[in-house]
Design a protein around this motif. Structure first.
Motif, PDB file in Angstrom:
ATOM      1  N   SER B  20      35.709  14.516  62.531  1.00  0.00           N
ATOM      2  CA  SER B  20      35.841  14.766  63.971  1.00  0.00           C
ATOM      3  C   SER B  20      35.180  13.654  64.777  1.00  0.00           C
ATOM      4  N   PHE B  24      37.246  11.286  67.242  1.00  0.00           N
ATOM      5  CA  PHE B  24      36.882  11.265  68.662  1.00  0.00           C
ATOM      6  C   PHE B  24      36.610   9.835  69.110  1.00  0.00           C
ATOM      7  N   TYR B  65      32.060  14.660  73.648  1.00  0.00           N
ATOM      8  CA  TYR B  65      32.162  15.117  72.258  1.00  0.00           C
ATOM      9  C   TYR B  65      31.431  16.442  72.068  1.00  0.00           C
ATOM     10  N   TRP B  68      33.409  19.183  73.474  1.00  0.00           N
ATOM     11  CA  TRP B  68      34.552  19.513  72.595  1.00  0.00           C
ATOM     12  C   TRP B  68      34.076  20.286  71.355  1.00  0.00           C
ATOM     13  N   GLY B  69      32.960  19.785  70.786  1.00  0.00           N
ATOM     14  CA  GLY B  69      32.440  20.414  69.572  1.00  0.00           C
ATOM     15  C   GLY B  69      32.038  21.857  69.812  1.00  0.00           C
ATOM     16  N   PHE B  72      35.107  23.888  70.122  1.00  0.00           N
ATOM     17  CA  PHE B  72      35.820  23.953  68.843  1.00  0.00           C
ATOM     18  C   PHE B  72      35.186  24.998  67.932  1.00  0.00           C
ATOM     19  N   MET B 289      43.112  15.987  68.932  1.00  0.00           N
ATOM     20  CA  MET B 289      41.959  16.411  68.140  1.00  0.00           C
ATOM     21  C   MET B 289      42.294  17.638  67.288  1.00  0.00           C
ATOM     22  N   MET B 293      42.494  17.571  63.265  1.00  0.00           N
ATOM     23  CA  MET B 293      41.495  18.367  62.540  1.00  0.00           C
ATOM     24  C   MET B 293      42.183  19.343  61.588  1.00  0.00           C
TER      25      MET B 293
END
Lengths: 333, 320
Positions: B20, B24, B65, B68-69, B72, B289, B293
């Protein structure tokens, strides 16, 4: 023992010729051999690598590889000519009446099937036993070849066994259907010396118990002395000498046999160098004219380079292919 | 064995994390963003500023990031910039098509390659063998974009046997069995395109593997036992020769499920491969993404399945 007649012989090979047909011409790898094996007898087939001894055994089995083909001769198993059998008839004889063990126990067993499955395969095929009965018989065979924990071995895979154990399993597999003839192609060559003795003892033991005849193919004269009753010596696709084992060691008739016996190292003699026969076995596609052994023979004279000798009877049930024994050709023995 | 599987699954976590970060970073390195391509001279520049602010594109890459993490991990894949729809919904709509195409390609590959390979190995250096060898080389050398176009030209335009786009006949309103047959009719050309290289490779692989196995000592042992040739082939030769194919089976699973980017694009097949291509063109980060993933996860899973299958079929392999 006198020479076996067709009546008392279990296996009688007559003028067998197995040739390979390649792009470069025909190769006479086995070129007209004769010999017999009696019931319950152990016959050793001796010779250097490439002399055609393994191919002889594969010819008996009907398993000549590649471009090879039996072009002439008979293989009589109690009077029935195996050369004329169809593949289907042969597959009923293989593993049932004649079975075979091979040199490489490490690769001769199927790595993805259990030992038990592989022993049972022949039993299910030939004896039409139920799985239960076949399993019992296989366990019995594993015990016969000296596995104390036979039940457990049944469900193990070949990679879990050592080389000696695999060869035992191979023997169990080969004798499971109680064959009349067991062909052992260099059965101990790939094993440690201590294991070799055990395997030879085992083969003798199995032979006694099941009264099987053994065709033992080897280049090891020590094994011959220990196992065989009679010996056939092959050179370049032909039989050069046949004799009782004791006679052969006491008084080898053919210069080649003499050389072989002298090549065995002995503890009694102090020698710097081991004796070896000069030169190499000729390739079967480039055989010299005359006697194929003549170029390496210390006794050879002109005659030997021109003409090939016949196999002659010299008494005591012995046969030899050498002009030394032919007074008409100037032989002196 | 179970411990081994558990350990392998746990390793997925750091691997997916690293993947990831890498993805990214790559996405960030590309110039421009989702709104660069939409610049409209009649639109007020402030609109773009607002949009960037709204989607968090004005923040630093690290902050982006982390954002997003966090989402996610909570199962929140974000909203597509372009479609203005949740990414999970977009993927959900298309993943079925990708899996269907993948399975069809799978079936085609194995049902053709293994029998053809065995057929070839049974008569090596014969006319048939050489013919199949030639065909396999053509297959291996043909890129899928070319194979796809060739198939469309031949079987859609010239012969008109198969449709060249979509998954169903538009507006046909079919149901039940007919709908399924219609779908099969649509999937044939893309599935062939997707599997052509694998068919060629596995035919060759099976051929040489079977030929090698036939030379093994234990095959001679089987014959010496009196086993008939057909049983020797099935029980002794194939059992050993096809073991390595099991590994490929697992590895392919990862690749086929992660979407056939080129094939899906050529045949306008609405799967996740096509979704990814479109997302890359539009710099639709959330989709890029999420799809990559997912693909990474499938590939990792495929590798694990390959390893496990191998231990299942080959008694010599045990995992501690």
């Amino acid at each position: 023992m006198n020479r076996l007649t067709e009546m008392t012989a279990l296996l009688h090979i007559r003028n067998l010729k197995t040739y390979f047909f390649g792009d470069d011409g025909t190769v006479p790898a086995v070129d007209g051999i004769d010999f017999s094996i009696g019931k319950g007898e152990t016959l050793a087939l001796v010779g250097e690598s490439g002399c055609g001894k393994s191919l002889t055994s594969l010819s008996v089995m009907g398993l000549v590889p590649g471009t090879g083909r039996i072009v002439e001769g008979e293989v009589l198993l109690e009077g029935e000519n195996l050369v004329e059998k169809t593949e289907e008839e042969l597959s009923r004889i293989r593993g049932n009446e004649i079975s075979m063990i091979f040199q490489e126990p490490m690769t001769s067993l199927n790595p993805v099937l259990t030992v038990g499955e592989q022993i049972m395969e022949g039993l299910l095929l030939h004896q039409r036993l139920s799985r239960q009965a076949a399993r019992e018989r296989a366990v019995q065979m594993l015990k016969l070849v000296g596995f104390p924990r036979a039940e457990a071995i049944m469900d193990e895979y070949p990679h879990q066994l050592s080389g000696g154990m695999r060869q035992r399993a191979m023997i169990a597999m080969a004798v499971a259907c109680n064959p009349r003839l067991l062909i052992a192609d260099e059965p101990t060559t790939a094993l440690d010396v201590t294991i070799q003795a055990q395997i030879l003892d085992l083969m003798r033991d199995v032979k006694e118990k099941l009264s099987t005849s053994i065709l033992l193919i080897t280049h090891d004269l020590g094994v011959v002395a220990e196992m065989a009753e009679r010996v056939v010596v092959m050179y370049a696709g032909k039989v050069v000498e046949e004799a009782e084992v004791q006679d052969l060691f006491d008084q080898p008739a053919h210069p080649y046999t003499e050389g072989l016996i002298r090549s065995v190292p002995s503890l009694d003699e102090e020698k710097e160098r081991l004796y070896s026969i000069e030169g190499n076995v000729p390739s079967p596609d480039r055989l010299p004219k005359g006697c194929p052994f003549a170029p390496r023979c210390s006794e050879a004279w002109e005659k030997c380079l021109q003409k090939e000798p016949e196999l002659m009877e010299i008494g005591h049930g012995r046969r030899v292919r050498c002009f030394l024994y032919d007074p008409e050709e100037g032989g002196s023995r | 064995m179970y411990q081994y599987i558990l350990r392998r699954v746990l390793i997925f976590i750091p691997m997916l994390f690293l993947i990831s970060v890498l993805l990214f970073t790559l996405v960030q390195l590309a110039p421009g963003d989702a709104f660069t391509g939409q610049l409209d001279p009649n639109q007020d520049a402030r609109y773009y500023e607002e949009m960037r602010e709204r989607f968090g594109l004005d923040k630093s890459p690290v902050e982006q990031y982390l954002m997003w993490g966090k989402n996610f991990l909570q199962g929140e894949l974000g909203i597509s910039f372009r479609h203005k729809l949740p990414v999970s919904e977009l993927i959900g709509d298309r993943i079925g098509n990708t899996i269907f195409l993948g399975i069809c390609a799978y079936i085609l590959t194995y049902t053709l390659a293994i029998p053809l390979g065995i057929f070839s190995a049974q008569r090596p250096y014969s006319k048939w063998d050489y013919t199949l060898t030639g065909a396999a080389f053509v297959g291996i050398s043909m890129p899928s974009f070319f194979a796809g176009l060739l198939l469309i030209f031949l079987f859609s335009f010239t012969l008109d046997w198969f449709p060249f786009s979509g998954t169903v006949t538009a507006g046909a309103g079919l149901g039940g069995m007919e709908a399924f047959i219609d779908k099969l009719h649509h999937v044939i050309l893309p599935a062939i395109t997707l599997s052509i290289i694998n068919i060629a490779q596995y035919t060759r692989f099976t051929r040489s593997s079977v030929l090698a196995a036939k030379q093994q000592d234990f095959v001679r042992t089987a014959y010496a036992k009196g086993v008939p040739a057909s049983v020797v082939l099935r029980k002794h030769v194939l059992r050993n020769a096809l073991l390595p194919l099991v590994t490929l089976f697992g590895l392919d699973m990862g690749i086929l499920l992660s979407g056939a980017v080129i094939t899906e694009t050529i045949f306008s097949w609405p799967g996740i491969g096509q979704l990814l291509v479109e997302a890359i063109i539009n710099r639709d980060y959330p989709i890029m993404m999420a799809v990559t993933m997912l693909a990474s996860f499938f590939v990792l899973l495929g590798n694990l399945v390959a390893d496990i299958l191998y231990a299942v079929v080959d008694p010599r392999i045990r995992y501690e």
